[in-house]
Design an enzyme around this catalytic site. Sequence first.
Site, short mmCIF file in Angstrom:
data_model
loop_
_atom_site.label_atom_id
_atom_site.label_comp_id
_atom_site.label_asym_id
_atom_site.label_seq_id
_atom_site.Cartn_x
_atom_site.Cartn_y
_atom_site.Cartn_z
CB SER A 64 -18.01 4.96 0.77
OG SER A 64 -17.81 3.59 0.63
CB CYS A 65 -21.65 8.62 3.62
SG CYS A 65 -20.18 9.01 4.52
CB VAL A 66 -21.64 8.70 -2.18
CG1 VAL A 66 -21.81 9.57 -3.38
CG2 VAL A 66 -20.22 8.22 -2.08
#
Lengths: 101, 410
Positions: free
Chosen positions: A99-101
């Site tokens: 999950s790219c945050v």
Amino acid sequence: MAQKTIAGVNLEVTEDGYLENPSLWTEEIAKEIAKEEGIELTEKHFEVIKFIRENAEAGLTIRKVGKSGIVDIKGFYDLFPGGPLKISTKIAGIKKPASCV
Amino acid sequence: MKKILILGAGTGGTIMANKLRKSLDREEWDITIVDKHKTHYYQPGFLFIPFGIYNKQDVIKPKANFIPAGVNLIYSDIDKVVAEENKVLLEGGKVLNYDFLIVATGTRVDPDETPGLKGELWHKEIFDFYTVEGALALQEYFETWKGGKLVMSIAELPFKCPVAPLEFVFLADEYFTKVGIRDKVDITYVTPLPGAFTKPKATKMLGALLEEKNIKVIPDFYLESVDNKEKKIKSYDGLEIPFDVLTIVPVNKGDDMVERSGMGDDLNFIPTDKHTLRSEKYENIFVLGDASNIPTSKAGSVVHFAAEVLFDNLLCAIKGRELRAKFDGHANCYIETGFGKGSLIDFNYETEPLPGTYPLPGIGPFGLLQNTKMNHYGKVIFRWIYWHMLLKGKELPVENHMSMAGKKKS
């Protein structure tokens, strides 16, 4: 990096059990990983797994699988209870979705 | 006369208009920028409005103030891009042709994507703080709230400014402590992520802070719907969480214009080469910032770093050369942690947020993954930097690419 024998094949896996090399994946390997997760794979599971493998590069979300036309989000949860994306990607032999945050 | 067209005059579009006008010959290049709104919002400031720290006037200025002379500014809705014909249709039928197109139409919240979210309690007991309207409604609500269950929930990934909901609960903790009702306010942080944040070291640091401040975390919660009658949020796997007041990060989507143009993915984000920032499909279209699907934070700092790369590559493309600059996904986020302190994270595609000092190794003045007063001042001062330097495309004293100097690996 750990070594693990799955379905008679010696494979490199990550700390949390994801295949390092998705090209070595077979349906037999999928079945055995699924068993460890307490899931008996059906045809529906394999349809979802196929979609997941085909879309691995483009990035996956639960919503995207829910729009695949194969299952809706609720159905996805029913097939892979708990964390459908985490579990299904592990069984599909691809990298854990970051999950790219 | 050749034409560059920029869609969207937010942070990214505005920076690009300034950079390009400064560098391209006015006799040779016509630059046009289109946006439907006349007001530029300082979006990082929305977070402070519910707690009465900023008011509306602190976060708005006319967009026109930031677009340089020599750039045509058009206020209009955009109908769609017709990429095959190198043209953009505006609402009302006006046609704009381009040689190069920069799409910087951002991301927006879409509460309609979650059943029940925009129901009878919307902006009454359910609030977003990603719009000025939501933030102001919440400010008014908090002024007279007597306490109860405050639930902060994130509907979907990715979303704009991934640290904002964390900052929100930290600031809520401080606010209700100062009002004297913290013991009557139960704060819960509900996220589809497996923890407070995505990457291990930051999750550990932020998770500890949440615990210290008595904020409960419910991870792996994927929001299905909101029940306005029973005042509960429900997940796809049957979990229910009751609330008295719900603050929400609604599903984020790219602009509807992207969908009408057939250029987006399932959430209207445009498939973009994560290094060159060029559209994967069209050679003369670049995508800047939140509008793209690149795997990094949707945030102003990213857009600012990405603008440098896009600018270099656009100049290469204009000259017909290979695209030389490579974006590394650099993001840099101040995290307000309450009571006059803040933290800071600095990371990119490859490197997770690490502890250390920034921007000067060993000196700082800012502490990475540390909770300090100086980091808070950084955030406060940033609003001035944003209005006066960043939007105008002026050089800031920080590296464009993420640097390992000052970071500790273990």
